[in-house]
Design a protein around this motif. Sequence first.
Motif, mmCIF file in Angstrom:
data_model
loop_
_atom_site.group_PDB
_atom_site.id
_atom_site.type_symbol
_atom_site.label_atom_id
_atom_site.label_comp_id
_atom_site.label_asym_id
_atom_site.label_seq_id
_atom_site.Cartn_x
_atom_site.Cartn_y
_atom_site.Cartn_z
ATOM 1 N N TYR A 16 8.829 4.494 -9.339
ATOM 2 C CA TYR A 16 8.556 3.310 -8.529
ATOM 3 C C TYR A 16 7.090 3.280 -8.124
ATOM 4 O O TYR A 16 6.480 4.328 -7.922
ATOM 5 N N GLN A 17 6.557 2.052 -8.003
ATOM 6 C CA GLN A 17 5.173 1.855 -7.559
ATOM 7 C C GLN A 17 5.102 0.611 -6.684
ATOM 8 O O GLN A 17 5.806 -0.366 -6.935
ATOM 9 N N VAL A 18 4.228 0.678 -5.690
ATOM 10 C CA VAL A 18 3.863 -0.511 -4.924
ATOM 11 C C VAL A 18 2.387 -0.744 -5.226
ATOM 12 O O VAL A 18 1.552 0.125 -4.995
ATOM 13 N N VAL A 19 2.089 -1.913 -5.811
ATOM 14 C CA VAL A 19 0.725 -2.239 -6.230
ATOM 15 C C VAL A 19 0.220 -3.393 -5.366
ATOM 16 O O VAL A 19 0.843 -4.440 -5.281
ATOM 17 N N CYS A 20 -0.922 -3.167 -4.723
ATOM 18 C CA CYS A 20 -1.548 -4.191 -3.889
ATOM 19 C C CYS A 20 -2.851 -4.609 -4.567
ATOM 20 O O CYS A 20 -3.719 -3.781 -4.815
ATOM 21 N N THR A 21 -2.957 -5.891 -4.880
ATOM 22 C CA THR A 21 -4.151 -6.431 -5.536
ATOM 23 C C THR A 21 -4.873 -7.332 -4.549
ATOM 24 O O THR A 21 -4.321 -8.316 -4.076
ATOM 25 N N THR A 22 -6.109 -6.967 -4.216
ATOM 26 C CA THR A 22 -6.914 -7.798 -3.323
ATOM 27 C C THR A 22 -7.976 -8.510 -4.152
ATOM 28 O O THR A 22 -8.572 -7.925 -5.052
ATOM 29 N N TYR A 23 -8.179 -9.763 -3.845
ATOM 30 C CA TYR A 23 -9.160 -10.589 -4.551
ATOM 31 C C TYR A 23 -10.325 -10.863 -3.623
ATOM 32 O O TYR A 23 -10.127 -11.164 -2.444
ATOM 33 N N GLN A 24 -11.534 -10.741 -4.153
ATOM 34 C CA GLN A 24 -12.736 -11.008 -3.371
ATOM 35 C C GLN A 24 -13.392 -12.273 -3.926
ATOM 36 O O GLN A 24 -13.722 -12.340 -5.100
ATOM 37 N N LEU A 35 -7.302 -3.042 -7.348
ATOM 38 C CA LEU A 35 -5.917 -2.591 -7.299
ATOM 39 C C LEU A 35 -5.793 -1.333 -6.444
ATOM 40 O O LEU A 35 -6.609 -0.427 -6.558
ATOM 41 N N SER A 36 -4.763 -1.297 -5.611
ATOM 42 C CA SER A 36 -4.391 -0.097 -4.871
ATOM 43 C C SER A 36 -2.946 0.207 -5.255
ATOM 44 O O SER A 36 -2.071 -0.619 -5.048
ATOM 45 N N THR A 37 -2.718 1.377 -5.816
ATOM 46 C CA THR A 37 -1.389 1.734 -6.289
ATOM 47 C C THR A 37 -0.856 2.912 -5.485
ATOM 48 O O THR A 37 -1.549 3.902 -5.287
ATOM 49 N N HIS A 38 0.383 2.782 -5.008
ATOM 50 C CA HIS A 38 1.062 3.867 -4.318
ATOM 51 C C HIS A 38 2.290 4.218 -5.153
ATOM 52 O O HIS A 38 3.206 3.416 -5.275
ATOM 53 N N SER A 39 2.297 5.396 -5.750
ATOM 54 C CA SER A 39 3.387 5.814 -6.634
ATOM 55 C C SER A 39 4.404 6.649 -5.878
ATOM 56 O O SER A 39 4.057 7.378 -4.944
ATOM 57 N N PHE A 40 5.657 6.551 -6.305
ATOM 58 C CA PHE A 40 6.750 7.303 -5.711
ATOM 59 C C PHE A 40 7.416 8.151 -6.787
ATOM 60 O O PHE A 40 7.291 7.877 -7.980
#
Length: 98
Positions: A16-24, A35-40
């Motif tokens: 499982y992963q939670v991926v947060c994509t921020t746009y500038q 991209l910020s990825t938090h893996s489980f």
Amino acid sequence: MKRLLKKAITPFLPSYQVVCTTYQIIPGLPITKKLSTHSFDKGASKEAKAFYGKVVSSEFTRKLAPVEVQLRIAGITIKKAQYGPIQNFDKKKIAFQA
């Protein structure tokens, strides 16, 4: 017996992963994304879903707009939340920022 069975099954469960994509967005420059990825661990569905819920419901995430949060199982997005005008972006012109 249960513990042994769990150890035998765990390697075959999806990750499982939670991926947060921020746009500038800076006027006059191409849109960049980060991209910020938090893996489980494999089979950690409860933890991943709880973390996704915390990120999506966070007031900080909403103020950070435009941002996109995805919950992925084995690389496939099953839940997605978007804040800001992400649908209006031309995906081909977005530059990736490491």
